[in-house]
Write a protein that holds these residues in place. Structure first.
Motif, PDB file in Angstrom:
ATOM      1  N   GLY B 117       0.805  -1.212   0.000  1.00  0.00           N
ATOM      2  CA  GLY B 117       0.000   0.000   0.000  1.00  0.00           C
ATOM      3  C   GLY B 117       0.836   1.260   0.000  1.00  0.00           C
ATOM      4  O   GLY B 117       0.548   2.206  -0.734  1.00  0.00           O
ATOM      5  N   SER B 118       1.915   1.259   0.794  1.00  0.00           N
ATOM      6  CA  SER B 118       2.670   2.508   0.889  1.00  0.00           C
ATOM      7  C   SER B 118       3.452   2.768  -0.389  1.00  0.00           C
ATOM      8  O   SER B 118       3.586   3.917  -0.801  1.00  0.00           O
ATOM      9  CB  SER B 118       3.588   2.490   2.105  1.00  0.00           C
ATOM     10  OG  SER B 118       4.454   1.400   2.043  1.00  0.00           O
ATOM     11  N   LEU B 119       3.932   1.702  -1.038  1.00  0.00           N
ATOM     12  CA  LEU B 119       4.619   1.930  -2.314  1.00  0.00           C
ATOM     13  C   LEU B 119       3.637   2.495  -3.333  1.00  0.00           C
ATOM     14  O   LEU B 119       3.974   3.422  -4.073  1.00  0.00           O
ATOM     15  CB  LEU B 119       5.238   0.624  -2.831  1.00  0.00           C
ATOM     16  CG  LEU B 119       5.931   0.726  -4.191  1.00  0.00           C
ATOM     17  CD1 LEU B 119       7.068   1.734  -4.142  1.00  0.00           C
ATOM     18  CD2 LEU B 119       6.463  -0.615  -4.652  1.00  0.00           C
ATOM     19  N   SER B 120       2.420   1.977  -3.335  1.00  0.00           N
ATOM     20  CA  SER B 120       1.453   2.480  -4.306  1.00  0.00           C
ATOM     21  C   SER B 120       1.132   3.949  -4.025  1.00  0.00           C
ATOM     22  O   SER B 120       1.034   4.741  -4.957  1.00  0.00           O
ATOM     23  CB  SER B 120       0.183   1.632  -4.290  1.00  0.00           C
ATOM     24  OG  SER B 120      -0.578   1.932  -3.147  1.00  0.00           O
ATOM     25  N   SER B 121       1.009   4.311  -2.749  1.00  0.00           N
ATOM     26  CA  SER B 121       0.690   5.718  -2.491  1.00  0.00           C
ATOM     27  C   SER B 121       1.898   6.605  -2.780  1.00  0.00           C
ATOM     28  O   SER B 121       1.748   7.746  -3.197  1.00  0.00           O
ATOM     29  CB  SER B 121       0.169   5.913  -1.068  1.00  0.00           C
ATOM     30  OG  SER B 121       1.204   5.810  -0.136  1.00  0.00           O
ATOM     31  N   ASP B 122       3.110   6.065  -2.591  1.00  0.00           N
ATOM     32  CA  ASP B 122       4.303   6.817  -3.012  1.00  0.00           C
ATOM     33  C   ASP B 122       4.265   7.098  -4.512  1.00  0.00           C
ATOM     34  O   ASP B 122       4.735   8.127  -4.985  1.00  0.00           O
ATOM     35  CB  ASP B 122       5.582   6.019  -2.728  1.00  0.00           C
ATOM     36  CG  ASP B 122       5.912   5.989  -1.256  1.00  0.00           C
ATOM     37  OD1 ASP B 122       5.260   6.710  -0.498  1.00  0.00           O
ATOM     38  OD2 ASP B 122       6.827   5.238  -0.872  1.00  0.00           O
ATOM     39  N   MET B 123       3.729   6.124  -5.264  1.00  0.00           N
ATOM     40  CA  MET B 123       3.693   6.266  -6.709  1.00  0.00           C
ATOM     41  C   MET B 123       2.476   7.068  -7.172  1.00  0.00           C
ATOM     42  O   MET B 123       2.216   7.167  -8.360  1.00  0.00           O
ATOM     43  CB  MET B 123       3.673   4.880  -7.382  1.00  0.00           C
ATOM     44  CG  MET B 123       4.905   4.027  -7.140  1.00  0.00           C
ATOM     45  SD  MET B 123       6.393   4.765  -7.809  1.00  0.00           S
ATOM     46  CE  MET B 123       7.102   5.490  -6.382  1.00  0.00           C
ATOM     47  N   GLY B 124       1.691   7.546  -6.219  1.00  0.00           N
ATOM     48  CA  GLY B 124       0.588   8.423  -6.577  1.00  0.00           C
ATOM     49  C   GLY B 124      -0.758   7.744  -6.672  1.00  0.00           C
ATOM     50  O   GLY B 124      -1.723   8.357  -7.104  1.00  0.00           O
ATOM     51  N   ALA B 125      -0.835   6.466  -6.302  1.00  0.00           N
ATOM     52  CA  ALA B 125      -2.124   5.781  -6.329  1.00  0.00           C
ATOM     53  C   ALA B 125      -2.537   5.507  -4.890  1.00  0.00           C
ATOM     54  O   ALA B 125      -1.932   4.687  -4.213  1.00  0.00           O
ATOM     55  CB  ALA B 125      -2.010   4.465  -7.107  1.00  0.00           C
TER      56      ALA B 125
END
Lengths: 157, 372
Positions: B117-125
């Protein structure tokens, strides 16, 4: 590979610099003279059949009662699945040992931590600064005779 | 922000920054969008846990291990308990071993859900982050059933676990395992094979096997580089040698072996395997003791041991020296994220600023265990 065999290989190659084999520890440890540590580590990393490609852990230990400090290098080989600890005993009043960061780059950070916490100086280190404590901190907190400061800048500690 | 010299600009990323996964400061020198150097500054969360360990008794230190990697507290409890047990020479009852594996693997899933989840939010999602949190809640509910806590469990103790599994735990875990595989498919549809996401991660920050060894990289980050090394297989502890599971490794499916996408995907694959392990363990639960007979005052004999376990982020090791008293003489904590972060100056050289976010996110570091 058995620790005894590793000890024999090292003794054959480095002679008197390999001081002692401690089989009661887990994993077994080999005590090495501090002058030969870089060569021993380099050999352990590159020698066929040993292949200690990983510096798993590097710890400082303060043996205050014996007037010594120890640096313990836990080495592991993922190829052969064996482990060994290499120990270097240093004079507690001025602990100095050569850096192994050229052998395993991760040692750069591990050694900074040992310097920060114990004041062990790693000669030849490219960037020997504190890593966990603030740069202007006084003393080395993990030493057994460490005196806690009462104040740090404007704060009561 | 400061101008370092005519060509470069120096920017401090953090210590308070949403994409640094904790209180991490990265001092970056940029030439336009391209980084010429990255220097991590750590220690903001230093609580002196190793020093504290020398002041408290062996059982008293267990709750402190919760605060190492708070996303995988069970695994930290487990590694510490195993270290002390090795010096004490205690045999753990079989039921306790199986319970420990269940907890360790459930915690691995919940930790990887945060990584995902945190990688996805780092990537803007941002949506996948909420999806991950949703499933993590279900696991937190299970943990709450067994020990009352949802983050810092203090459940795996020296000798076993603090209490037996409550009634209904097995059924609720089975319920979770029944619907979880479908959720993983959902994650893959939503994020893993999303072409924008792949473009952000594929071929970024490739860690070659020799670099991984040199920098002490362990766990999913190492396996993403194609090296099949998992302590659960290499040095089986508890009942792992009786379990049937795969150790996934990176194959460069979307680019190069060992790139950021491979590191991300390892977490997805490992969640599948962990769910499989939990399912098998539920079937292995036989009546028995949940803890061994442990003396009230623990005095491990003089000696030293380095014991390690496979945490969600890599190898967590405790180097414990006992002088025969009730307190550790020295406890060195070798945490996976510390070594995993040390490769960032090398990876960060010459990449775009936005890729640095991808590097930090894909390495899945967590600061409390770096700073200790």
């Amino acid at each position: 590979m058995e620790a005894k065999k590793i000890f024999d290989i090292l003794s054959g190659k480095f002679g008197g610099s390999i001081q002692q084999l401690q089989e009661s520890t887990f994993p077994p440890s080999v005590v090495v003279g501090s002058d030969a540590i870089v060569e021993v580590c380099d050999f352990l990393k590159k020698a066929e059949g040993l292949d200690f490609l990983s510096l798993v852990c590097l710890s400082g230990v303060d043996l205050k009662e014996q007037g010594r400090m120890t640096v313990v290098y836990h080495l592991g080989s993922m190829k052969h699945g064996h482990m060994i600890a290499i120990k270097v005993e240093l004079d507690r009043s001025s602990p100095h040992v050569r850096t192994v960061e050229k052998v395993w780059p991760v040692a750069n950070w591990y050694e900074r931590e040992a310097y920060d916490m114990f004041g062990i100086v790693f000669d030849g280190h490219s960037d020997l600064r504190r890593i966990l404590m603030p740069e202007d901190w006084e003393g080395h907190p993990m030493r057994k005779d460490y005196v806690y400061p009462k104040r740090y800048h404007t704060w009561d500690v | 922000m400061a101008v370092a010299d005519e060509k470069f600009m120096q920017v401090s990323m953090g210590p308070q920054h949403p994409s640094t996964h904790g209180v991490l400061r990265l001092l970056v020198r940029t030439d336009g969008e391209v980084l010429s150097s990255v220097k991590p500054y750590i220690g903001y969360l230093h609580r002196g846990l190793e020093k504290i360990a020398e002041r408290v008794t062996y059982p008293q230190f267990t709750p402190f291990t919760d605060r190492l990697d708070y996303l995988a507290s069970m695994n930290c409890n487990l590694a510490y308990a195993m270290t002390v047990e090795r010096l004490l020479g205690i045999e753990i009852p079989r039921r306790a071993q199986v319970i420990r594996v269940i907890m360790a693997e459930l915690n691995r899933i919940s930790s990887h859900l945060i990584a995902f989840g945190s990688l996805s939010s780092d990537m803007g999602a941002f949506t996948p982050f909420l999806f991950g949190i949703r499933e993590r809640e279900a696991i937190n509910d299970l943990f709450e059933m067994v020990c009352g806590a949802r983050l810092t469990f203090n459940y795996i103790r020296i000798g076993g676990v603090s209490q037996d599994l409550p009634e209904g735990f097995t059924d609720r875990t089975k319920e979770f395992l029944d619907y979880f595989p479908a959720k993983i498919r959902e994650y893959n549809d939503l994020l893993s094979y999303n072409s924008i996401f792949i473009k952000r991660l594929a071929d970024i920050a490739v860690i070659r096997p020799e670099d991984a060894f040199d920098y002490g990289i362990t766990g999913p980050n190492l396996r993403a580089s194609g090296i099949r090394w998992d302590l659960r297989r290499a040095e089986p502890y508890l009942v792992y040698n009786e379990l049937d599971f795969d150790v996934p490794v990176g194959r460069g499916e979307m680019g190069t072996t060992g790139d950021a996408w491979d590191r991300y995907m390892m977490r997805i694959y490992e969640m599948e395997q962990s769910a499989k392990i939990v399912g098998q363990c539920l079937g292995m639960l036989a009546p028995g003791d949940h803890t061994a007979k442990v003396p009230r005052v623990l005095k491990p004999p003089v000696g030293e041991a380095y014991v390690r376990a496979e945490n969600p982020r890599g190898e967590l090791g405790f180097y414990l020296i006992s002088d025969g008293s009730t307190k550790p003489y020295r406890l060195k904590i070798r945490t996976p994220s510390f070594a995993n972060l040390s490769i960032v100056p090398k990876l960060g050289k010459g990449v775009m600023i936005a890729d640095l976010i991808a590097i930090i996110g894909s390495l899945d570091i967590i600061l409390p265990e770096i700073d200790r």
